[in-house]
Scaffold this motif. Structure first.
Motif, PDB file in Angstrom:
ATOM      1  N   ARG A  96       5.034  -3.378   5.294  1.00  0.00           N
ATOM      2  CA  ARG A  96       5.927  -2.340   4.773  1.00  0.00           C
ATOM      3  C   ARG A  96       5.412  -0.929   5.019  1.00  0.00           C
ATOM      4  NH1 ARG A  96      10.150  -5.053   5.175  1.00  0.00           N
ATOM      5  NH2 ARG A  96      10.303  -6.821   3.782  1.00  0.00           N
ATOM      6  N   GLY A  97       4.475  -0.803   5.932  1.00  0.00           N
ATOM      7  CA  GLY A  97       3.961   0.510   6.296  1.00  0.00           C
ATOM      8  C   GLY A  97       2.520   0.396   6.743  1.00  0.00           C
ATOM      9  N   ARG A  98       2.130   1.276   7.635  1.00  0.00           N
ATOM     10  CA  ARG A  98       0.755   1.268   8.146  1.00  0.00           C
ATOM     11  C   ARG A  98      -0.097   2.346   7.486  1.00  0.00           C
ATOM     12  NH1 ARG A  98       0.299  -2.850  11.151  1.00  0.00           N
ATOM     13  NH2 ARG A  98       1.970  -3.481  12.517  1.00  0.00           N
ATOM     14  N   GLU A  99       0.564   3.303   6.845  1.00  0.00           N
ATOM     15  CA  GLU A  99      -0.131   4.390   6.166  1.00  0.00           C
ATOM     16  C   GLU A  99       0.386   4.508   4.739  1.00  0.00           C
ATOM     17  OE1 GLU A  99      -0.098   8.185   8.060  1.00  0.00           O
ATOM     18  OE2 GLU A  99      -0.212   7.328  10.056  1.00  0.00           O
TER      19      GLU A  99
ATOM     20  N   PHE B  61       9.182   9.348  -8.025  1.00  0.00           N
ATOM     21  CA  PHE B  61      10.199   8.738  -7.155  1.00  0.00           C
ATOM     22  C   PHE B  61      10.396   9.592  -5.904  1.00  0.00           C
ATOM     23  CE2 PHE B  61      11.354   7.398 -11.465  1.00  0.00           C
ATOM     24  CZ  PHE B  61      11.472   6.034 -11.287  1.00  0.00           C
ATOM     25  N   TYR B  62      10.663   8.934  -4.774  1.00  0.00           N
ATOM     26  CA  TYR B  62      10.927   9.660  -3.524  1.00  0.00           C
ATOM     27  C   TYR B  62      11.712   8.755  -2.581  1.00  0.00           C
ATOM     28  CZ  TYR B  62       6.659   7.081  -2.488  1.00  0.00           C
ATOM     29  OH  TYR B  62       5.721   6.093  -2.384  1.00  0.00           O
ATOM     30  N   SER B  63      12.461   9.385  -1.692  1.00  0.00           N
ATOM     31  CA  SER B  63      13.308   8.609  -0.791  1.00  0.00           C
ATOM     32  C   SER B  63      12.739   8.475   0.621  1.00  0.00           C
ATOM     33  CB  SER B  63      14.710   9.233  -0.719  1.00  0.00           C
ATOM     34  OG  SER B  63      14.614  10.571  -0.307  1.00  0.00           O
ATOM     35  N   ASN B  64      11.770   9.326   0.964  1.00  0.00           N
ATOM     36  CA  ASN B  64      11.194   9.294   2.302  1.00  0.00           C
ATOM     37  C   ASN B  64       9.683   9.140   2.179  1.00  0.00           C
ATOM     38  OD1 ASN B  64      10.135   9.946   4.872  1.00  0.00           O
ATOM     39  ND2 ASN B  64      11.948  11.165   5.350  1.00  0.00           N
ATOM     40  N   LYS B  65       9.128   8.091   2.764  1.00  0.00           N
ATOM     41  CA  LYS B  65       7.695   7.820   2.653  1.00  0.00           C
ATOM     42  C   LYS B  65       6.842   8.821   3.431  1.00  0.00           C
ATOM     43  CE  LYS B  65       8.128   3.441   3.963  1.00  0.00           C
ATOM     44  NZ  LYS B  65       7.762   2.047   4.286  1.00  0.00           N
TER      45      LYS B  65
ATOM     46  N   VAL C 167      -5.579  -1.644   2.623  1.00  0.00           N
ATOM     47  CA  VAL C 167      -5.025  -0.851   1.513  1.00  0.00           C
ATOM     48  C   VAL C 167      -6.159  -0.422   0.590  1.00  0.00           C
ATOM     49  CG1 VAL C 167      -3.432  -0.810  -0.441  1.00  0.00           C
ATOM     50  CG2 VAL C 167      -2.808  -2.053   1.639  1.00  0.00           C
ATOM     51  N   PHE C 168      -7.020  -1.358   0.236  1.00  0.00           N
ATOM     52  CA  PHE C 168      -8.181  -1.047  -0.601  1.00  0.00           C
ATOM     53  C   PHE C 168      -9.061  -0.001   0.085  1.00  0.00           C
ATOM     54  CE2 PHE C 168     -12.685  -2.150  -1.576  1.00  0.00           C
ATOM     55  CZ  PHE C 168     -12.726  -1.600  -2.844  1.00  0.00           C
ATOM     56  N   GLU C 169      -9.314  -0.172   1.368  1.00  0.00           N
ATOM     57  CA  GLU C 169     -10.158   0.769   2.115  1.00  0.00           C
ATOM     58  C   GLU C 169      -9.558   2.177   2.099  1.00  0.00           C
ATOM     59  OE1 GLU C 169     -13.176   0.115   3.229  1.00  0.00           O
ATOM     60  OE2 GLU C 169     -13.034  -2.001   2.686  1.00  0.00           O
ATOM     61  N   MET C 170      -8.243   2.278   2.253  1.00  0.00           N
ATOM     62  CA  MET C 170      -7.586   3.591   2.207  1.00  0.00           C
ATOM     63  C   MET C 170      -7.699   4.218   0.825  1.00  0.00           C
ATOM     64  SD  MET C 170      -4.053   3.214   4.350  1.00  0.00           S
ATOM     65  CE  MET C 170      -3.830   1.542   4.887  1.00  0.00           C
ATOM     66  N   LEU C 171      -7.416   3.421  -0.205  1.00  0.00           N
ATOM     67  CA  LEU C 171      -7.404   3.941  -1.569  1.00  0.00           C
ATOM     68  C   LEU C 171      -8.783   4.368  -2.042  1.00  0.00           C
ATOM     69  CD1 LEU C 171      -4.934   1.459  -3.317  1.00  0.00           C
ATOM     70  CD2 LEU C 171      -4.488   3.839  -2.661  1.00  0.00           C
ATOM     71  N   LYS C 172      -9.812   3.614  -1.693  1.00  0.00           N
ATOM     72  CA  LYS C 172     -11.141   3.936  -2.208  1.00  0.00           C
ATOM     73  C   LYS C 172     -11.701   5.233  -1.622  1.00  0.00           C
ATOM     74  CE  LYS C 172     -14.304   1.325   0.719  1.00  0.00           C
ATOM     75  NZ  LYS C 172     -15.294   0.260   0.763  1.00  0.00           N
TER      76      LYS C 172
ATOM     77  N   THR D 124       5.979   1.502  -1.094  1.00  0.00           N
ATOM     78  CA  THR D 124       6.278   1.210   0.310  1.00  0.00           C
ATOM     79  C   THR D 124       7.405   0.217   0.538  1.00  0.00           C
ATOM     80  OG1 THR D 124       4.569  -0.481   0.241  1.00  0.00           O
ATOM     81  CG2 THR D 124       3.902   1.682   1.071  1.00  0.00           C
ATOM     82  N   ASP D 125       7.850  -0.478  -0.512  1.00  0.00           N
ATOM     83  CA  ASP D 125       8.853  -1.537  -0.346  1.00  0.00           C
ATOM     84  C   ASP D 125       9.822  -1.507  -1.524  1.00  0.00           C
ATOM     85  OD1 ASP D 125      10.279  -3.787   0.409  1.00  0.00           O
ATOM     86  OD2 ASP D 125       8.664  -5.206  -0.058  1.00  0.00           O
TER      87      ASP D 125
END
Length: 165
Positions: free
Chosen positions: A14-17, A159-163, A43-48, A134-135
């Motif tokens: 549901r997304g790469r970023e 809330f947002y409509s565009n990721k 995902v964990f690696e990005m968040l940390k 993302t989904d």
């Protein structure tokens, strides 16, 4: 303490970023809590890279995620207890399932699974589903949550409509 709450990222499908609105809020996070269905260790690696990350695994997570995170846990934030569980299962509503997971009711229960943003008290416990960043499935917007915990709990959805914006 500022906590960014996410769940059901389902990445990379549901997304790469991480979405731009989420990244903006992550810059100010003291803690990040993920409610499961990460789907990849990336995902964990990005968040940390933003703050300390806590979380649980969800029903679609692989063994790598399951080896890093428990099925459920209770965290302490100031004087408050936060229960975290994904919420999948059979019978009952997702909300009833997550309430039944904790014998000693925490102040907050963070959960996911449904991808539906949810923010409501039940018998003194704040039930908080951030939705999905993302989904969004059938929801009109993507979403995640923010908890601000000091002497009291402040909670909201973003809330947002565009990721990507």
């Amino acid at each position: 303490m500022r906590i960014v709450v996410v769940s059901d990222t389902h990445m990379p499908n549901r997304g790469r970023e991480l979405p731009a609105p989420l990244k903006m809020e992550l810059n100010n996070a003291d803690l990040i809590i993920h409610g499961g269905d990460w789907n990849s260790i990336e995902v964990f690696e990005m968040l940390k890279g933003y703050a300390k990350v806590e979380g649980v695994y969800g029903n679609t997570d692989n063994q790598e995620i399951r080896s890093l995170f428990p099925r459920k846990q209770v965290l302490k934030a100031g004087k408050f207890l936060i229960g975290v569980v994904h919420g999948d299962g059979k019978n009952k509503t997702t909300e009833k399932r997550v309430l039944d997971e904790f014998e000693d009711k925490p102040d907050i229960i963070i959960f996911g699974h449904s991808h539906i943003p949810y923010l409501r008290f039940d018998q003194g416990t704040l039930l908080f589903n951030p939705g999905s960043a993302t989904d969004k499935r059938k929801q009109p917007y993507y979403s995640f949550g923010i908890l601000e915990i000091e002497d009291e709990i402040k909670s909201k959805h973003v809330f947002y409509s565009n990721k990507n914006k």
